[in-house]
Design a protein around this motif. Structure first.
Motif, PDB file in Angstrom:
ATOM      1  N   ALA A 161       0.686  -1.153  -0.003  1.00  0.00           N
ATOM      2  CA  ALA A 161      -0.145  -0.093   0.065  1.00  0.00           C
ATOM      3  C   ALA A 161       0.803   1.268  -0.039  1.00  0.00           C
ATOM      4  O   ALA A 161       2.050   1.422   0.338  1.00  0.00           O
ATOM      5  CB  ALA A 161      -0.892  -0.080   1.296  1.00  0.00           C
ATOM      6  N   GLY A 162       0.057   2.299  -0.494  1.00  0.00           N
ATOM      7  CA  GLY A 162       0.968   3.546  -0.565  1.00  0.00           C
ATOM      8  C   GLY A 162       0.929   4.222   0.884  1.00  0.00           C
ATOM      9  O   GLY A 162       0.234   3.705   1.878  1.00  0.00           O
ATOM     10  N   ALA A 163       1.643   5.187   0.816  1.00  0.00           N
ATOM     11  CA  ALA A 163       1.770   6.071   2.232  1.00  0.00           C
ATOM     12  C   ALA A 163       0.182   6.509   2.683  1.00  0.00           C
ATOM     13  O   ALA A 163      -0.005   6.383   3.897  1.00  0.00           O
ATOM     14  CB  ALA A 163       2.626   7.186   2.355  1.00  0.00           C
ATOM     15  N   GLY A 164      -0.239   7.116   1.814  1.00  0.00           N
ATOM     16  CA  GLY A 164      -1.672   7.448   2.291  1.00  0.00           C
ATOM     17  C   GLY A 164      -2.685   6.310   2.675  1.00  0.00           C
ATOM     18  O   GLY A 164      -3.222   6.288   3.652  1.00  0.00           O
ATOM     19  N   ASP A 165      -2.584   5.225   2.131  1.00  0.00           N
ATOM     20  CA  ASP A 165      -3.324   4.064   2.470  1.00  0.00           C
ATOM     21  C   ASP A 165      -2.914   3.373   3.729  1.00  0.00           C
ATOM     22  O   ASP A 165      -3.680   3.012   4.673  1.00  0.00           O
ATOM     23  CB  ASP A 165      -3.262   2.849   1.502  1.00  0.00           C
ATOM     24  N   ARG A 166      -1.726   3.537   4.096  1.00  0.00           N
ATOM     25  CA  ARG A 166      -1.119   3.070   5.244  1.00  0.00           C
ATOM     26  C   ARG A 166      -1.501   3.766   6.403  1.00  0.00           C
ATOM     27  O   ARG A 166      -1.856   3.527   7.548  1.00  0.00           O
ATOM     28  CB  ARG A 166       0.422   3.131   5.481  1.00  0.00           C
ATOM     29  N   GLU A 167      -1.671   5.174   6.263  1.00  0.00           N
ATOM     30  CA  GLU A 167      -2.003   6.142   7.336  1.00  0.00           C
ATOM     31  C   GLU A 167      -3.618   5.919   7.502  1.00  0.00           C
ATOM     32  O   GLU A 167      -4.155   5.775   8.740  1.00  0.00           O
ATOM     33  CB  GLU A 167      -1.865   7.625   6.883  1.00  0.00           C
ATOM     34  N   ASP A 168      -4.382   5.775   6.378  1.00  0.00           N
ATOM     35  CA  ASP A 168      -5.589   5.205   6.590  1.00  0.00           C
ATOM     36  C   ASP A 168      -6.042   3.967   7.480  1.00  0.00           C
ATOM     37  O   ASP A 168      -6.785   3.988   8.313  1.00  0.00           O
ATOM     38  CB  ASP A 168      -6.431   5.130   5.327  1.00  0.00           C
ATOM     39  N   LEU A 169      -5.134   2.899   6.911  1.00  0.00           N
ATOM     40  CA  LEU A 169      -5.147   1.804   7.920  1.00  0.00           C
ATOM     41  C   LEU A 169      -4.853   1.914   9.054  1.00  0.00           C
ATOM     42  O   LEU A 169      -5.599   1.217   9.880  1.00  0.00           O
ATOM     43  CB  LEU A 169      -4.526   0.753   7.035  1.00  0.00           C
ATOM     44  N   ALA A 170      -3.619   2.644   9.398  1.00  0.00           N
ATOM     45  CA  ALA A 170      -3.363   2.954  10.799  1.00  0.00           C
ATOM     46  C   ALA A 170      -4.556   3.485  11.758  1.00  0.00           C
ATOM     47  O   ALA A 170      -4.950   3.322  12.780  1.00  0.00           O
ATOM     48  CB  ALA A 170      -1.940   3.789  11.009  1.00  0.00           C
ATOM     49  N   ALA A 171      -5.322   4.585  11.064  1.00  0.00           N
ATOM     50  CA  ALA A 171      -6.253   5.158  11.810  1.00  0.00           C
ATOM     51  C   ALA A 171      -7.430   4.220  12.014  1.00  0.00           C
ATOM     52  O   ALA A 171      -8.125   4.386  13.031  1.00  0.00           O
ATOM     53  CB  ALA A 171      -6.858   6.517  11.056  1.00  0.00           C
ATOM     54  N   CYS A 172      -7.846   3.413  11.243  1.00  0.00           N
ATOM     55  CA  CYS A 172      -8.691   2.300  11.441  1.00  0.00           C
ATOM     56  C   CYS A 172      -8.394   1.272  12.596  1.00  0.00           C
ATOM     57  O   CYS A 172      -9.258   1.028  13.243  1.00  0.00           O
ATOM     58  CB  CYS A 172      -8.888   1.682  10.158  1.00  0.00           C
ATOM     59  N   LEU A 180     -13.642   4.959   4.929  1.00  0.00           N
ATOM     60  CA  LEU A 180     -14.089   4.635   3.684  1.00  0.00           C
ATOM     61  C   LEU A 180     -13.044   4.327   2.469  1.00  0.00           C
ATOM     62  O   LEU A 180     -13.098   3.374   1.769  1.00  0.00           O
ATOM     63  CB  LEU A 180     -14.898   5.681   3.113  1.00  0.00           C
ATOM     64  N   ARG A 181     -11.904   5.123   2.616  1.00  0.00           N
ATOM     65  CA  ARG A 181     -10.868   4.790   1.604  1.00  0.00           C
ATOM     66  C   ARG A 181     -10.144   3.691   2.005  1.00  0.00           C
ATOM     67  O   ARG A 181      -9.756   2.788   1.054  1.00  0.00           O
ATOM     68  CB  ARG A 181      -9.744   5.995   1.620  1.00  0.00           C
ATOM     69  N   ALA A 182      -9.887   3.446   3.329  1.00  0.00           N
ATOM     70  CA  ALA A 182      -9.038   2.066   3.562  1.00  0.00           C
ATOM     71  C   ALA A 182      -9.874   0.908   3.422  1.00  0.00           C
ATOM     72  O   ALA A 182      -9.430  -0.003   2.848  1.00  0.00           O
ATOM     73  CB  ALA A 182      -8.822   2.281   5.075  1.00  0.00           C
ATOM     74  N   CYS A 183     -11.029   0.746   3.754  1.00  0.00           N
ATOM     75  CA  CYS A 183     -11.956  -0.282   3.318  1.00  0.00           C
ATOM     76  C   CYS A 183     -12.283  -0.358   2.110  1.00  0.00           C
ATOM     77  O   CYS A 183     -12.200  -1.725   1.560  1.00  0.00           O
ATOM     78  CB  CYS A 183     -13.423  -0.189   4.086  1.00  0.00           C
ATOM     79  N   LEU A 231      -4.475  -5.274   9.993  1.00  0.00           N
ATOM     80  CA  LEU A 231      -4.823  -3.834   9.277  1.00  0.00           C
ATOM     81  C   LEU A 231      -6.121  -3.770   8.450  1.00  0.00           C
ATOM     82  O   LEU A 231      -7.004  -3.116   8.537  1.00  0.00           O
ATOM     83  CB  LEU A 231      -3.778  -3.077   8.826  1.00  0.00           C
ATOM     84  N   PRO A 232      -5.937  -4.877   7.383  1.00  0.00           N
ATOM     85  CA  PRO A 232      -7.392  -5.058   6.554  1.00  0.00           C
ATOM     86  C   PRO A 232      -8.732  -5.373   7.465  1.00  0.00           C
ATOM     87  O   PRO A 232      -9.706  -5.013   7.127  1.00  0.00           O
ATOM     88  CB  PRO A 232      -6.993  -6.148   5.760  1.00  0.00           C
ATOM     89  N   LEU A 233      -8.409  -6.200   8.446  1.00  0.00           N
ATOM     90  CA  LEU A 233      -9.672  -6.470   9.099  1.00  0.00           C
ATOM     91  C   LEU A 233      -9.862  -5.259  10.087  1.00  0.00           C
ATOM     92  O   LEU A 233     -11.273  -4.826  10.125  1.00  0.00           O
ATOM     93  CB  LEU A 233      -9.397  -7.593  10.425  1.00  0.00           C
ATOM     94  N   ALA A 234      -9.039  -4.427  10.410  1.00  0.00           N
ATOM     95  CA  ALA A 234      -9.497  -2.993  10.933  1.00  0.00           C
ATOM     96  C   ALA A 234      -9.956  -2.121  10.265  1.00  0.00           C
ATOM     97  O   ALA A 234     -11.246  -1.491  10.685  1.00  0.00           O
ATOM     98  CB  ALA A 234      -8.145  -2.532  11.641  1.00  0.00           C
ATOM     99  N   ALA A 235      -9.750  -2.033   8.886  1.00  0.00           N
ATOM    100  CA  ALA A 235     -10.718  -1.312   7.996  1.00  0.00           C
ATOM    101  C   ALA A 235     -12.014  -1.607   7.803  1.00  0.00           C
ATOM    102  O   ALA A 235     -12.843  -0.790   7.901  1.00  0.00           O
ATOM    103  CB  ALA A 235      -9.858  -1.487   6.858  1.00  0.00           C
ATOM    104  N   VAL A 236     -12.239  -3.064   7.774  1.00  0.00           N
ATOM    105  CA  VAL A 236     -13.460  -3.565   7.428  1.00  0.00           C
ATOM    106  C   VAL A 236     -14.447  -3.039   8.665  1.00  0.00           C
ATOM    107  O   VAL A 236     -15.414  -2.905   8.748  1.00  0.00           O
ATOM    108  CB  VAL A 236     -13.526  -4.972   7.342  1.00  0.00           C
ATOM    109  N   TYR A 237     -13.858  -3.356  10.029  1.00  0.00           N
ATOM    110  CA  TYR A 237     -14.583  -3.164  11.260  1.00  0.00           C
ATOM    111  C   TYR A 237     -14.719  -1.751  11.302  1.00  0.00           C
ATOM    112  O   TYR A 237     -15.858  -1.218  11.676  1.00  0.00           O
ATOM    113  CB  TYR A 237     -13.503  -3.615  12.424  1.00  0.00           C
ATOM    114  N   ALA A 238     -13.746  -0.837  10.889  1.00  0.00           N
ATOM    115  CA  ALA A 238     -13.936   0.482  11.075  1.00  0.00           C
ATOM    116  C   ALA A 238     -15.358   0.936  10.439  1.00  0.00           C
ATOM    117  O   ALA A 238     -16.292   1.812  10.965  1.00  0.00           O
ATOM    118  CB  ALA A 238     -12.751   1.329  10.569  1.00  0.00           C
TER     119      ALA A 238
END
Length: 311
Positions: free
Chosen positions: A14-25, A99-102, A49-56
């Motif tokens: 993932a790119g830097a933006g994606d990683r930041e979104d995943l971390a926020a989730c 939304l972006r991360a998921c 982290l993917p599970l956290a994005a789904v959960y968020a």
């Protein structure tokens, strides 16, 4: 590799933006209490982290359903959230990090968007419905509110075999039902009754008995009957343990054993739940771990499904 299993992309891609979104989730997920841990340490690191994005995304939609005591405004907010996820999956720019991360996780892991739509349907239903006429109607609610969660977890592991979904659905619906039976008192305080109305009538229990906290032999007999239904679903789900291995098998085995332990706790309490849900003692948790590990070692049943699916 089995045709039922697709390779999963890692967060490292993932790119830097994606990683930041995943971390926020992940931060959002850690901030919420759940009956079962989100991002369990049993899961491979690449999936936490993917599970956290789904959960968020699902957690926020659930919170929207509760805003303003539900009603049309809450339903409209869920509609807007769902449209936002669909736009994000389509590649459109959206503002919310979840939304972006998921959306990125959905694309990378080929998760079914319909599973999210089903969950959103359940949340909208919660804003307008507080009674269920029949057990079949309640199972229909579970198909939207619980079963998609299991399918999404299987999807993160790359499982694409439709033969495994029925067993997953049985575990998820069983867990949902036993949680309802534990939480009869808490739901009643919110004006909700998940016990089917046809079963209330069959056992001679009125809705007012439940809402006003009037315990008695009839209500306990009803809860014994409903708990047996939940247990049967959880037992049926043993097939999924036998069809998987590795960390996925252990995760499923422990979740299923946790549900069965909750059924046991209800039985030991004599199905007296109006004072609050029966609590699991440390010995109960030890039994969950022991029996889950035994299921992990044996596949739970000799007639488990094949082929096995790698974690």
């Amino acid at each position: 590799m089995s045709a039922a299993v697709q390779p999963a992309l890692t967060c490292a891609a993932a790119g830097a933006g994606d990683r930041e979104d995943l971390a926020a989730c992940a931060t959002l997920a850690r901030a919420h209490y759940e009956n079962f841990a989100i991002g369990s340490l049993l899961l491979p690191r690449r999936l936490r982290l993917p599970l956290a994005a789904v959960y968020a995304v699902v957690r926020i939609a659930d919170d929207l359903a509760d805003e303003g005591a539900g009603g049309p405004a809450a339903s409209a907010a869920i509609d807007a959230w769902e449209r936002g996820l669909e736009r994000a999956v389509a590649g459109e720019a959206v503002e919310h990090f979840a939304l972006r991360a998921c959306a990125a996780v959905i694309r990378q892991h080929a998760l079914p968007l319909e599973a999210f739509r089903a969950l959103f349907r359940a949340f909208r239903r919660d804003t307008v419905q507080s009674r269920y006429a029949s057990y079949e109607e309640l199972l229909g609610y579970c198909r939207d509110s619980a079963d998609p969660v299991g399918r999404l977890v299987l999807g993160l592991f790359g499982v694409r075999d439709a033969r495994l979904f029925a067993a997953s659905d049985a575990i998820c619906s069983g867990l949902q039902l036993v949680n309802h039976w534990q939480d009869v008192a808490a739901d009643a305080r919110r004006g909700r009754i998940y016990l089917p109305l046809e079963d209330l009538a069959r056992f001679g229990v009125s809705a007012e008995d439940v809402l006003e906290g009037r315990d008695g032999p009839a209500l306990r007999a009803l809860l014994r009957f409903e708990t047996a239904r939940a247990r049967e679903l959880l037992e049926r789900g043993a097939e999924l343990v036998g069809a998987t291995h590795g960390r996925l098998r252990l995760e499923i085995a422990l979740f299923r054993r946790g549900g069965l332990a909750a059924c046991d706790a209800l039985e030991r309490a004599g199905y007296a739940v109006l004072g609050g849900p029966p609590r699991l003692a440390p010995a109960d948790r030890a039994r969950i771990l022991f029996r889950g590990l035994l299921d992990f070692a044996t596949g739970a049943r000799r007639d488990a499904l094949v082929p096995r699916v790698a974690a």
